[in-house]
Design a protein around this motif. Sequence first.
Motif, PDB file in Angstrom:
ATOM      1  N   GLU A  25      41.509  52.462  33.907  1.00  0.00           N
ATOM      2  CA  GLU A  25      42.895  52.830  34.228  1.00  0.00           C
ATOM      3  C   GLU A  25      43.430  51.981  35.376  1.00  0.00           C
ATOM      4  OE1 GLU A  25      43.413  57.030  34.753  1.00  0.00           O
ATOM      5  OE2 GLU A  25      42.853  57.450  32.670  1.00  0.00           O
ATOM      6  N   GLU A  26      42.580  51.741  36.387  1.00  0.00           N
ATOM      7  CA  GLU A  26      43.005  50.896  37.510  1.00  0.00           C
ATOM      8  C   GLU A  26      43.345  49.489  37.014  1.00  0.00           C
ATOM      9  OE1 GLU A  26      41.216  48.837  41.565  1.00  0.00           O
ATOM     10  OE2 GLU A  26      40.109  50.480  40.654  1.00  0.00           O
ATOM     11  N   LEU A  27      42.492  48.934  36.201  1.00  0.00           N
ATOM     12  CA  LEU A  27      42.729  47.608  35.642  1.00  0.00           C
ATOM     13  C   LEU A  27      43.949  47.629  34.714  1.00  0.00           C
ATOM     14  CD1 LEU A  27      41.402  44.825  35.769  1.00  0.00           C
ATOM     15  CD2 LEU A  27      39.983  45.497  33.826  1.00  0.00           C
ATOM     16  N   GLY A  28      44.066  48.681  33.944  1.00  0.00           N
ATOM     17  CA  GLY A  28      45.158  48.814  32.984  1.00  0.00           C
ATOM     18  C   GLY A  28      46.539  48.861  33.610  1.00  0.00           C
ATOM     19  N   ARG A  29      46.616  49.280  34.853  1.00  0.00           N
ATOM     20  CA  ARG A  29      47.927  49.316  35.521  1.00  0.00           C
ATOM     21  C   ARG A  29      48.524  47.925  35.707  1.00  0.00           C
ATOM     22  NH1 ARG A  29      45.632  53.963  37.856  1.00  0.00           N
ATOM     23  NH2 ARG A  29      44.566  52.909  39.541  1.00  0.00           N
ATOM     24  N   SER A  30      47.692  46.907  35.635  1.00  0.00           N
ATOM     25  CA  SER A  30      48.170  45.529  35.798  1.00  0.00           C
ATOM     26  C   SER A  30      48.422  44.827  34.463  1.00  0.00           C
ATOM     27  CB  SER A  30      47.145  44.713  36.591  1.00  0.00           C
ATOM     28  OG  SER A  30      46.982  45.251  37.875  1.00  0.00           O
ATOM     29  N   VAL A  31      48.137  45.502  33.370  1.00  0.00           N
ATOM     30  CA  VAL A  31      48.300  44.893  32.044  1.00  0.00           C
ATOM     31  C   VAL A  31      49.765  44.923  31.622  1.00  0.00           C
ATOM     32  CG1 VAL A  31      47.727  45.205  29.589  1.00  0.00           C
ATOM     33  CG2 VAL A  31      45.939  45.389  31.328  1.00  0.00           C
ATOM     34  N   GLY A  84      41.287  33.644  25.891  1.00  0.00           N
ATOM     35  CA  GLY A  84      41.728  33.226  27.219  1.00  0.00           C
ATOM     36  C   GLY A  84      40.957  33.867  28.346  1.00  0.00           C
ATOM     37  N   GLU A  85      39.784  34.424  28.045  1.00  0.00           N
ATOM     38  CA  GLU A  85      39.024  35.153  29.067  1.00  0.00           C
ATOM     39  C   GLU A  85      38.502  34.266  30.183  1.00  0.00           C
ATOM     40  OE1 GLU A  85      36.122  34.396  25.649  1.00  0.00           O
ATOM     41  OE2 GLU A  85      38.236  34.868  25.866  1.00  0.00           O
ATOM     42  N   MET A  86      38.293  32.984  29.900  1.00  0.00           N
ATOM     43  CA  MET A  86      37.793  32.097  30.957  1.00  0.00           C
ATOM     44  C   MET A  86      38.790  32.014  32.111  1.00  0.00           C
ATOM     45  SD  MET A  86      35.686  29.085  29.017  1.00  0.00           S
ATOM     46  CE  MET A  86      36.898  28.692  27.777  1.00  0.00           C
ATOM     47  N   ALA A  87      40.064  32.234  31.817  1.00  0.00           N
ATOM     48  CA  ALA A  87      41.096  32.180  32.858  1.00  0.00           C
ATOM     49  C   ALA A  87      40.879  33.228  33.943  1.00  0.00           C
ATOM     50  CB  ALA A  87      42.484  32.369  32.235  1.00  0.00           C
ATOM     51  N   LEU A  88      40.196  34.317  33.608  1.00  0.00           N
ATOM     52  CA  LEU A  88      39.945  35.354  34.606  1.00  0.00           C
ATOM     53  C   LEU A  88      38.912  34.910  35.638  1.00  0.00           C
ATOM     54  CD1 LEU A  88      39.751  38.582  32.406  1.00  0.00           C
ATOM     55  CD2 LEU A  88      41.696  37.755  33.754  1.00  0.00           C
ATOM     56  N   PHE A  89      38.042  33.981  35.240  1.00  0.00           N
ATOM     57  CA  PHE A  89      36.885  33.660  36.066  1.00  0.00           C
ATOM     58  C   PHE A  89      36.941  32.318  36.770  1.00  0.00           C
ATOM     59  CE2 PHE A  89      35.685  36.552  32.655  1.00  0.00           C
ATOM     60  CZ  PHE A  89      35.241  37.623  33.405  1.00  0.00           C
ATOM     61  N   ASP A  90      37.786  31.439  36.305  1.00  0.00           N
ATOM     62  CA  ASP A  90      37.890  30.155  36.999  1.00  0.00           C
ATOM     63  C   ASP A  90      39.351  29.734  37.087  1.00  0.00           C
ATOM     64  OD1 ASP A  90      38.628  28.990  34.554  1.00  0.00           O
ATOM     65  OD2 ASP A  90      36.709  28.039  34.227  1.00  0.00           O
ATOM     66  N   LEU A 109      46.525  40.189  31.010  1.00  0.00           N
ATOM     67  CA  LEU A 109      46.061  40.487  32.364  1.00  0.00           C
ATOM     68  C   LEU A 109      45.960  39.171  33.109  1.00  0.00           C
ATOM     69  CD1 LEU A 109      44.820  42.588  34.382  1.00  0.00           C
ATOM     70  CD2 LEU A 109      42.587  41.978  33.403  1.00  0.00           C
ATOM     71  N   THR A 110      46.594  39.082  34.255  1.00  0.00           N
ATOM     72  CA  THR A 110      46.547  37.841  35.024  1.00  0.00           C
ATOM     73  C   THR A 110      45.243  37.752  35.817  1.00  0.00           C
ATOM     74  OG1 THR A 110      47.592  38.761  36.995  1.00  0.00           O
ATOM     75  CG2 THR A 110      49.068  37.810  35.305  1.00  0.00           C
ATOM     76  N   ARG A 111      44.876  36.546  36.130  1.00  0.00           N
ATOM     77  CA  ARG A 111      43.680  36.297  36.948  1.00  0.00           C
ATOM     78  C   ARG A 111      43.846  36.966  38.309  1.00  0.00           C
ATOM     79  NH1 ARG A 111      41.543  32.385  40.602  1.00  0.00           N
ATOM     80  NH2 ARG A 111      39.339  32.029  40.160  1.00  0.00           N
ATOM     81  N   GLU A 112      45.030  36.857  38.881  1.00  0.00           N
ATOM     82  CA  GLU A 112      45.297  37.444  40.199  1.00  0.00           C
ATOM     83  C   GLU A 112      45.058  38.954  40.185  1.00  0.00           C
ATOM     84  OE1 GLU A 112      49.218  38.229  42.908  1.00  0.00           O
ATOM     85  OE2 GLU A 112      49.067  36.283  41.926  1.00  0.00           O
ATOM     86  N   ALA A 113      45.557  39.643  39.163  1.00  0.00           N
ATOM     87  CA  ALA A 113      45.383  41.099  39.076  1.00  0.00           C
ATOM     88  C   ALA A 113      43.909  41.460  38.882  1.00  0.00           C
ATOM     89  CB  ALA A 113      46.221  41.660  37.938  1.00  0.00           C
ATOM     90  N   PHE A 114      43.210  40.678  38.053  1.00  0.00           N
ATOM     91  CA  PHE A 114      41.787  40.920  37.822  1.00  0.00           C
ATOM     92  C   PHE A 114      40.994  40.744  39.114  1.00  0.00           C
ATOM     93  CE2 PHE A 114      37.588  39.090  36.677  1.00  0.00           C
ATOM     94  CZ  PHE A 114      37.035  40.217  36.102  1.00  0.00           C
ATOM     95  N   ARG A 116      42.062  40.998  42.189  1.00  0.00           N
ATOM     96  CA  ARG A 116      42.389  42.113  43.106  1.00  0.00           C
ATOM     97  C   ARG A 116      41.542  43.336  42.773  1.00  0.00           C
ATOM     98  NH1 ARG A 116      47.904  41.020  42.432  1.00  0.00           N
ATOM     99  NH2 ARG A 116      47.997  42.726  40.962  1.00  0.00           N
ATOM    100  N   CYS A 117      41.390  43.606  41.473  1.00  0.00           N
ATOM    101  CA  CYS A 117      40.624  44.776  41.039  1.00  0.00           C
ATOM    102  C   CYS A 117      39.153  44.647  41.415  1.00  0.00           C
ATOM    103  CB  CYS A 117      40.777  44.965  39.531  1.00  0.00           C
ATOM    104  SG  CYS A 117      39.845  46.363  38.888  1.00  0.00           S
ATOM    105  N   ILE A 118      38.548  43.489  41.168  1.00  0.00           N
ATOM    106  CA  ILE A 118      37.110  43.370  41.474  1.00  0.00           C
ATOM    107  C   ILE A 118      36.863  43.253  42.977  1.00  0.00           C
ATOM    108  CG2 ILE A 118      36.500  42.482  39.199  1.00  0.00           C
ATOM    109  CD1 ILE A 118      36.175  39.714  40.438  1.00  0.00           C
ATOM    110  N   GLU A 119      37.827  42.736  43.720  1.00  0.00           N
ATOM    111  CA  GLU A 119      37.660  42.676  45.176  1.00  0.00           C
ATOM    112  C   GLU A 119      37.740  44.066  45.790  1.00  0.00           C
ATOM    113  OE1 GLU A 119      40.639  39.846  46.379  1.00  0.00           O
ATOM    114  OE2 GLU A 119      39.420  38.142  45.729  1.00  0.00           O
ATOM    115  N   SER A 120      38.577  44.925  45.226  1.00  0.00           N
ATOM    116  CA  SER A 120      38.718  46.272  45.774  1.00  0.00           C
ATOM    117  C   SER A 120      37.644  47.221  45.253  1.00  0.00           C
ATOM    118  CB  SER A 120      40.103  46.841  45.467  1.00  0.00           C
ATOM    119  OG  SER A 120      40.247  47.066  44.073  1.00  0.00           O
ATOM    120  N   ASN A 121      36.938  46.819  44.190  1.00  0.00           N
ATOM    121  CA  ASN A 121      35.916  47.680  43.608  1.00  0.00           C
ATOM    122  C   ASN A 121      34.716  46.834  43.182  1.00  0.00           C
ATOM    123  OD1 ASN A 121      34.383  49.523  42.207  1.00  0.00           O
ATOM    124  ND2 ASN A 121      36.137  50.455  41.161  1.00  0.00           N
TER     125      ASN A 121
END
Length: 171
Positions: A25-31, A84-90, A109-114, A116-121
């Motif tokens: 749900e947290e991740l989904g808020r940025s979708v 386009g999943e590689m865009a999340l990681f590099d 889902l943008t890389r920036e939003a992803f 933010r989510c992993i940095e906060s959790n």
Amino acid sequence: MANGPTVQALKNVAFFSPLGESELEELGRSVMERRFEENQIIFEQGDPGDEFYIVSSGQARISYPSEEGENLLLAVVKDNDFFGEMALFDNSVRSATVQAVTPITCFTLTREAFLRCIESNPEVSKKVMSALAQSMRRMNENVSKVFALEFPGSRVARKLLAAILESGVRT
């Protein structure tokens, strides 16, 4: 709060599947939802890679130019597939071109939003990395199997497979 279809779409992505409901749900808020017309280029090889896509409805083809200048079909994606999943990681450019085959709706889902989510959790980060490692193992096994298919006529077989995938015929 993220809606049900968004959370379900994220659950269908292998590297997000280990996440719990609250993490999804947290991740989904940025979708966001994006729509593309038939034959519209979603992105081209060499474009900046900053967004991940989950197909909600429709189809798209993923292709890559060969050294001979042909467009090699890598995959046809459809409902619940992702690209386009590689865009999340590099922070690299796109490695392939994606074009809508039919009108297509995607969750993005943008890389920036992803990030933010992993940095906060950090727990999300650990679960995603574990799922990615499992996926890479399966990919290595599949690549090994493909290389074992070298035989007279294998090029023709690959072309036929690409044609079947492009037409959307189920095998």
